[in-house]
Design a protein around this motif. Structure first.
Motif, PDB file in Angstrom:
ATOM      1  N   SER A 156      -4.985   8.428   0.429  1.00  0.00           N
ATOM      2  CA  SER A 156      -4.276   8.052   1.659  1.00  0.00           C
ATOM      3  C   SER A 156      -3.862   9.283   2.454  1.00  0.00           C
ATOM      4  O   SER A 156      -3.873   9.262   3.685  1.00  0.00           O
ATOM      5  CB  SER A 156      -3.056   7.182   1.339  1.00  0.00           C
ATOM      6  OG  SER A 156      -2.068   7.944   0.684  1.00  0.00           O
ATOM      7  N   THR A 163       2.949   9.489   3.735  1.00  0.00           N
ATOM      8  CA  THR A 163       4.282  10.073   3.853  1.00  0.00           C
ATOM      9  C   THR A 163       5.073   9.879   2.563  1.00  0.00           C
ATOM     10  O   THR A 163       5.715  10.818   2.070  1.00  0.00           O
ATOM     11  CB  THR A 163       5.041   9.457   5.045  1.00  0.00           C
ATOM     12  OG1 THR A 163       4.293   9.705   6.231  1.00  0.00           O
ATOM     13  CG2 THR A 163       6.427  10.033   5.177  1.00  0.00           C
ATOM     14  N   VAL A 164       5.009   8.693   2.002  1.00  0.00           N
ATOM     15  CA  VAL A 164       5.706   8.416   0.744  1.00  0.00           C
ATOM     16  C   VAL A 164       5.137   9.284  -0.375  1.00  0.00           C
ATOM     17  O   VAL A 164       5.888   9.842  -1.192  1.00  0.00           O
ATOM     18  CB  VAL A 164       5.615   6.919   0.389  1.00  0.00           C
ATOM     19  CG1 VAL A 164       6.097   6.647  -1.020  1.00  0.00           C
ATOM     20  CG2 VAL A 164       6.396   6.096   1.394  1.00  0.00           C
ATOM     21  N   THR A 165       3.819   9.448  -0.397  1.00  0.00           N
ATOM     22  CA  THR A 165       3.185  10.270  -1.422  1.00  0.00           C
ATOM     23  C   THR A 165       3.636  11.721  -1.309  1.00  0.00           C
ATOM     24  O   THR A 165       3.990  12.362  -2.304  1.00  0.00           O
ATOM     25  CB  THR A 165       1.654  10.191  -1.291  1.00  0.00           C
ATOM     26  OG1 THR A 165       1.249   8.830  -1.451  1.00  0.00           O
ATOM     27  CG2 THR A 165       0.963  11.049  -2.338  1.00  0.00           C
ATOM     28  N   ALA A 178      -5.125   9.702   6.159  1.00  0.00           N
ATOM     29  CA  ALA A 178      -4.131   9.835   7.225  1.00  0.00           C
ATOM     30  C   ALA A 178      -4.335  11.124   8.011  1.00  0.00           C
ATOM     31  O   ALA A 178      -4.113  11.158   9.227  1.00  0.00           O
ATOM     32  CB  ALA A 178      -2.720   9.806   6.634  1.00  0.00           C
ATOM     33  N   ARG A 206      -0.742   6.079   7.026  1.00  0.00           N
ATOM     34  CA  ARG A 206       0.156   7.202   7.297  1.00  0.00           C
ATOM     35  C   ARG A 206       1.487   7.014   6.576  1.00  0.00           C
ATOM     36  O   ARG A 206       2.083   7.978   6.085  1.00  0.00           O
ATOM     37  CB  ARG A 206       0.351   7.375   8.800  1.00  0.00           C
ATOM     38  CG  ARG A 206      -0.916   7.881   9.490  1.00  0.00           C
ATOM     39  CD  ARG A 206      -0.671   8.311  10.912  1.00  0.00           C
ATOM     40  NE  ARG A 206      -0.167   7.263  11.777  1.00  0.00           N
ATOM     41  CZ  ARG A 206      -0.929   6.465  12.519  1.00  0.00           C
ATOM     42  NH1 ARG A 206      -2.234   6.604  12.505  1.00  0.00           N
ATOM     43  NH2 ARG A 206      -0.388   5.549  13.278  1.00  0.00           N
ATOM     44  N   ALA A 207       1.945   5.763   6.481  1.00  0.00           N
ATOM     45  CA  ALA A 207       3.198   5.489   5.761  1.00  0.00           C
ATOM     46  C   ALA A 207       3.036   5.770   4.265  1.00  0.00           C
ATOM     47  O   ALA A 207       3.906   6.398   3.642  1.00  0.00           O
ATOM     48  CB  ALA A 207       3.623   4.044   5.988  1.00  0.00           C
ATOM     49  N   VAL A 208       1.924   5.344   3.684  1.00  0.00           N
ATOM     50  CA  VAL A 208       1.676   5.594   2.259  1.00  0.00           C
ATOM     51  C   VAL A 208       1.550   7.090   2.011  1.00  0.00           C
ATOM     52  O   VAL A 208       2.071   7.620   1.025  1.00  0.00           O
ATOM     53  CB  VAL A 208       0.416   4.839   1.784  1.00  0.00           C
ATOM     54  CG1 VAL A 208       0.027   5.249   0.375  1.00  0.00           C
ATOM     55  CG2 VAL A 208       0.638   3.338   1.850  1.00  0.00           C
ATOM     56  N   ARG A 261      -1.717   2.958  10.685  1.00  0.00           N
ATOM     57  CA  ARG A 261      -0.295   3.241  10.487  1.00  0.00           C
ATOM     58  C   ARG A 261       0.143   3.076   9.036  1.00  0.00           C
ATOM     59  O   ARG A 261       0.900   3.870   8.519  1.00  0.00           O
ATOM     60  CB  ARG A 261       0.535   2.321  11.381  1.00  0.00           C
ATOM     61  CG  ARG A 261       2.000   2.666  11.376  1.00  0.00           C
ATOM     62  CD  ARG A 261       2.822   1.704  12.168  1.00  0.00           C
ATOM     63  NE  ARG A 261       2.211   1.424  13.443  1.00  0.00           N
ATOM     64  CZ  ARG A 261       2.861   1.072  14.533  1.00  0.00           C
ATOM     65  NH1 ARG A 261       4.161   0.953  14.484  1.00  0.00           N
ATOM     66  NH2 ARG A 261       2.234   0.823  15.644  1.00  0.00           N
ATOM     67  N   TRP A 262      -0.358   2.042   8.363  1.00  0.00           N
ATOM     68  CA  TRP A 262       0.071   1.814   6.989  1.00  0.00           C
ATOM     69  C   TRP A 262      -0.409   2.937   6.076  1.00  0.00           C
ATOM     70  O   TRP A 262       0.274   3.278   5.113  1.00  0.00           O
ATOM     71  CB  TRP A 262      -0.382   0.452   6.477  1.00  0.00           C
ATOM     72  CG  TRP A 262      -1.873   0.297   6.294  1.00  0.00           C
ATOM     73  CD1 TRP A 262      -2.768  -0.155   7.212  1.00  0.00           C
ATOM     74  CD2 TRP A 262      -2.624   0.605   5.113  1.00  0.00           C
ATOM     75  NE1 TRP A 262      -4.030  -0.149   6.681  1.00  0.00           N
ATOM     76  CE2 TRP A 262      -3.974   0.309   5.399  1.00  0.00           C
ATOM     77  CE3 TRP A 262      -2.297   1.100   3.868  1.00  0.00           C
ATOM     78  CZ2 TRP A 262      -4.990   0.493   4.468  1.00  0.00           C
ATOM     79  CZ3 TRP A 262      -3.318   1.282   2.939  1.00  0.00           C
ATOM     80  CH2 TRP A 262      -4.645   0.980   3.238  1.00  0.00           C
TER      81      TRP A 262
END
Length: 66
Positions: free
Chosen positions: A19, A36-38, A23, A32-34, A29-30
């Motif tokens: 991801s 960011t969390v990673t 990204a 990019r969110a994953v 968008r989802w």
């Protein structure tokens, strides 16, 4: 049972890395969110390693040589 847990952790790590790559190439968008969390999870682990090294050396640890 432990084997299944380790396989699950491995799958999550590989998916997180994928991801981040996706990204960086402009994924949805989802993704990019994953990503960011990673990346935040990696920062948390790195910060904890620094804290534990500081405790192990008596507070004289100055950081990595990067």
């Amino acid at each position: 049972m432990i084997l299944y847990v380790l396989i699950g952790v491995l799958v999550l790590a590989v998916a997180g890395c994928a991801s981040v790559v996706w990204a960086s190439r402009g994924g949805p968008r989802w993704v990019r969110a994953v990503a960011t969390v990673t990346l935040l999870g990696g920062e948390v682990v790195r910060a904890e390693q620094r804290r534990s090294k500081r405790r192990a050396t008596g507070g004289t640890y100055t950081g990595d040589s990067d």
